[in-house]
Design a protein around this motif. Structure first.
Motif, PDB file in Angstrom:
ATOM      1  N   LEU A  87       0.829  -1.203   0.000  1.00  7.72           N
ATOM      2  CA  LEU A  87       0.000   0.000   0.000  1.00  7.72           C
ATOM      3  C   LEU A  87       0.863   1.254   0.000  1.00  7.72           C
ATOM      4  O   LEU A  87       0.577   2.222  -0.707  1.00  7.72           O
ATOM      5  N   ARG A  88       1.929   1.225   0.789  1.00  8.50           N
ATOM      6  CA  ARG A  88       2.848   2.376   0.791  1.00  8.50           C
ATOM      7  C   ARG A  88       3.390   2.633  -0.602  1.00  8.50           C
ATOM      8  O   ARG A  88       3.454   3.778  -1.061  1.00  8.50           O
TER       9      ARG A  88
ATOM     10  N   ILE B 298       0.771   4.199  -2.807  1.00 12.16           N
ATOM     11  CA  ILE B 298       0.566   5.612  -2.461  1.00 12.16           C
ATOM     12  C   ILE B 298       1.734   6.460  -2.958  1.00 12.16           C
ATOM     13  O   ILE B 298       1.537   7.533  -3.533  1.00 12.16           O
TER      14      ILE B 298
ATOM     15  N   PHE C 131      -8.905   0.576  -1.803  1.00 17.10           N
ATOM     16  CA  PHE C 131      -7.981  -0.121  -0.915  1.00 17.10           C
ATOM     17  C   PHE C 131      -8.441  -1.530  -0.556  1.00 17.10           C
ATOM     18  O   PHE C 131      -7.631  -2.446  -0.444  1.00 17.10           O
TER      19      PHE C 131
ATOM     20  N   TYR D 195     -12.772   4.348   0.009  1.00 16.18           N
ATOM     21  CA  TYR D 195     -11.610   5.205  -0.254  1.00 16.18           C
ATOM     22  C   TYR D 195     -10.838   4.748  -1.483  1.00 16.18           C
ATOM     23  O   TYR D 195     -10.561   3.564  -1.661  1.00 16.18           O
TER      24      TYR D 195
ATOM     25  N   ILE E  93      -6.668   9.438  -1.122  1.00 12.68           N
ATOM     26  CA  ILE E  93      -5.573   9.421  -0.150  1.00 12.68           C
ATOM     27  C   ILE E  93      -4.390  10.260  -0.643  1.00 12.68           C
ATOM     28  O   ILE E  93      -3.787  11.018   0.116  1.00 12.68           O
TER      29      ILE E  93
ATOM     30  N   ILE F 254      -5.365  13.971  -0.313  1.00  7.24           N
ATOM     31  CA  ILE F 254      -5.316  14.432   1.073  1.00  7.24           C
ATOM     32  C   ILE F 254      -3.868  14.591   1.534  1.00  7.24           C
ATOM     33  O   ILE F 254      -3.506  15.577   2.185  1.00  7.24           O
ATOM     34  N   THR F 255      -3.055  13.622   1.171  1.00 11.15           N
ATOM     35  CA  THR F 255      -1.649  13.691   1.572  1.00 11.15           C
ATOM     36  C   THR F 255      -0.960  14.917   0.990  1.00 11.15           C
ATOM     37  O   THR F 255      -0.263  15.658   1.687  1.00 11.15           O
TER      38      THR F 255
ATOM     39  N   LYS G 252      -2.022  18.080   2.728  1.00  5.03           N
ATOM     40  CA  LYS G 252      -1.362  18.214   4.031  1.00  5.03           C
ATOM     41  C   LYS G 252       0.083  18.671   3.885  1.00  5.03           C
ATOM     42  O   LYS G 252       0.557  19.558   4.587  1.00  5.03           O
TER      43      LYS G 252
ATOM     44  N   HIS H 165       2.417  12.991   7.876  1.00  7.78           N
ATOM     45  CA  HIS H 165       1.822  13.132   6.552  1.00  7.78           C
ATOM     46  C   HIS H 165       1.631  11.796   5.860  1.00  7.78           C
ATOM     47  O   HIS H 165       1.579  11.721   4.639  1.00  7.78           O
ATOM     48  N   CYS H 166       1.554  10.757   6.635  1.00 13.49           N
ATOM     49  CA  CYS H 166       1.438   9.414   6.062  1.00 13.49           C
ATOM     50  C   CYS H 166      -0.021   9.103   5.726  1.00 13.49           C
ATOM     51  O   CYS H 166      -0.878   9.039   6.602  1.00 13.49           O
ATOM     52  N   GLY H 167      -0.290   8.914   4.449  1.00 11.58           N
ATOM     53  CA  GLY H 167      -1.651   8.662   4.006  1.00 11.58           C
ATOM     54  C   GLY H 167      -2.176   7.332   4.504  1.00 11.58           C
ATOM     55  O   GLY H 167      -3.335   7.223   4.908  1.00 11.58           O
ATOM     56  N   LEU H 168      -1.323   6.346   4.499  1.00 11.56           N
ATOM     57  CA  LEU H 168      -1.740   5.033   4.976  1.00 11.56           C
ATOM     58  C   LEU H 168      -2.163   5.103   6.428  1.00 11.56           C
ATOM     59  O   LEU H 168      -3.157   4.507   6.839  1.00 11.56           O
TER      60      LEU H 168
ATOM     61  N   MET I 197      -3.393   7.646   8.054  1.00 10.33           N
ATOM     62  CA  MET I 197      -4.702   8.289   8.173  1.00 10.33           C
ATOM     63  C   MET I 197      -5.816   7.294   7.890  1.00 10.33           C
ATOM     64  O   MET I 197      -6.798   7.206   8.619  1.00 10.33           O
ATOM     65  N   LEU I 198      -5.616   6.549   6.813  1.00  9.38           N
ATOM     66  CA  LEU I 198      -6.634   5.581   6.428  1.00  9.38           C
ATOM     67  C   LEU I 198      -6.821   4.527   7.519  1.00  9.38           C
ATOM     68  O   LEU I 198      -7.946   4.208   7.919  1.00  9.38           O
TER      69      LEU I 198
END
Lengths: 165, 165
Positions: free
Chosen positions: A11-12, A15, A78, A131, A136, A139-140, A143, B110-113, B115-116
């Motif tokens: 997932l990382r 992203i 996801f 989502y 994601i 949003i990231t 931020k 700031h990690c999107g994962l 947050m999710l």
DNA sequence: GAAAATCCTACTGCGCAAGTATGAATTTGA
DNA sequence: TCAAATTCATACTTGCGCAGTAGGATTTTC
């Protein structure tokens, strides 16, 4: 209730590729990804290979190769990715929508645990199946921009100017 | 996202003891529990021993012994029981409220994962930390009664008359 | 043709889940 | 007082899956 490391890394990676592509670098190499997230190159290679086989990313070989997204970000949810790598979202199989298996309990219809876990499953699925990667990533980026932090994958020569409203 | 068998069996046992006690049988034996749920006696013994150590049940030894609840049912929430047996509810440690551990990601803020997964954790905890054993027992009994199903643990001589409104 | 990347397959270590096994301590009824 | 029935305590086993390593094959670029 655990996400495996394999899944987390996958997932990382997704992203990161999404963020990079949004910033004008549509392709990333495994070594970059691994360096940024501080995780084993060879392991990540395997994971990306799996994500490729499932149609989430595509690759280019050889020098200046790397991985890029194979789908629109707003089409990548996801839930399916996690199911691919880790299996069902449901805490117990008898409440799984995607891979139900009857449990050994004597009376499934009147099973209190089942009702409870169905609630939990639905709550999880509601989030993860709604989502998208696009959200994601957006949003990231927002931020990062708000806090004036320059994300990685950006050459020093490039300036971080958000495309977002 | 999985509940261990150990935890599943523990929760089933708790619910069964709760139901039985609501029907006037405050104490159940491991062998009865194991028979009803079709699971290994010795394994269940271990689990109940753990639940006892944590103050959820109490026991009586010897002939006609068994396990009964050590707390009021409306004071037993599922979240803590699951945390006891399986550990944190959070999919990844960096979003755990009860046993946080910083993750290896370069920028946690700031990690999107993250947050999710925080969303997911909260959704899970919202359910499991709110529902009490009393509620699940009540709902189960209501369902059984509506469908005119006689629950186990009831001697044939006893009649299933719901105490519930 | 060399360097740099992905691709493919096999292997490994080891920790943990899911039990088994054995016997001790306690309670009850005959 | 003894036997039966139960919980209690501890140790052991077995298999599997997670989290990687390892090594080389293939493809692409300069």
């Amino acid at each position: 209730m655990n996400l495996s490391k394999r899944c987390e890394y996958g997932l990382r990676a997704l992203i990161d590729i999404g963020i990079a592509s949004e910033l004008g670098r549509p392709r990333l190499q495994v070594s970059e990804l691994a360096a940024k997230e501080k995780l084993p190159v060879k392991f990540l290679e395997q994971i990306l290979s799996q994500l490729k086989a499932a149609g989430y990313v595509k690759s280019k070989r050889g020098k200046f190769g790397g991985y890029s997204l194979a789908k629109r970000m707003d089409r990548i949810k996801f839930g399916p990715v996690i199911r691919l790598i880790d299996g069902p979202l449901a805490p117990i199989r008898c409440v799984s929508e995607t891979s139900y298996a009857c449990c050994t309990c004597p009376d499934e219809v009147h099973c209190g645990l089942r009702m409870l876990m169905l609630d939990v499953r639905n709550a999880i699925a509601k989030i993860l199946d709604r989502y998208t990667l696009a959200e994601i990533v957006e949003i990231t980026l927002r931020k990062l921009h708000r806090d004036k932090v320059t994300p990685l994958f950006l050459q020093p020569s490039m300036r971080f100017v958000s495309i977002l409203p």
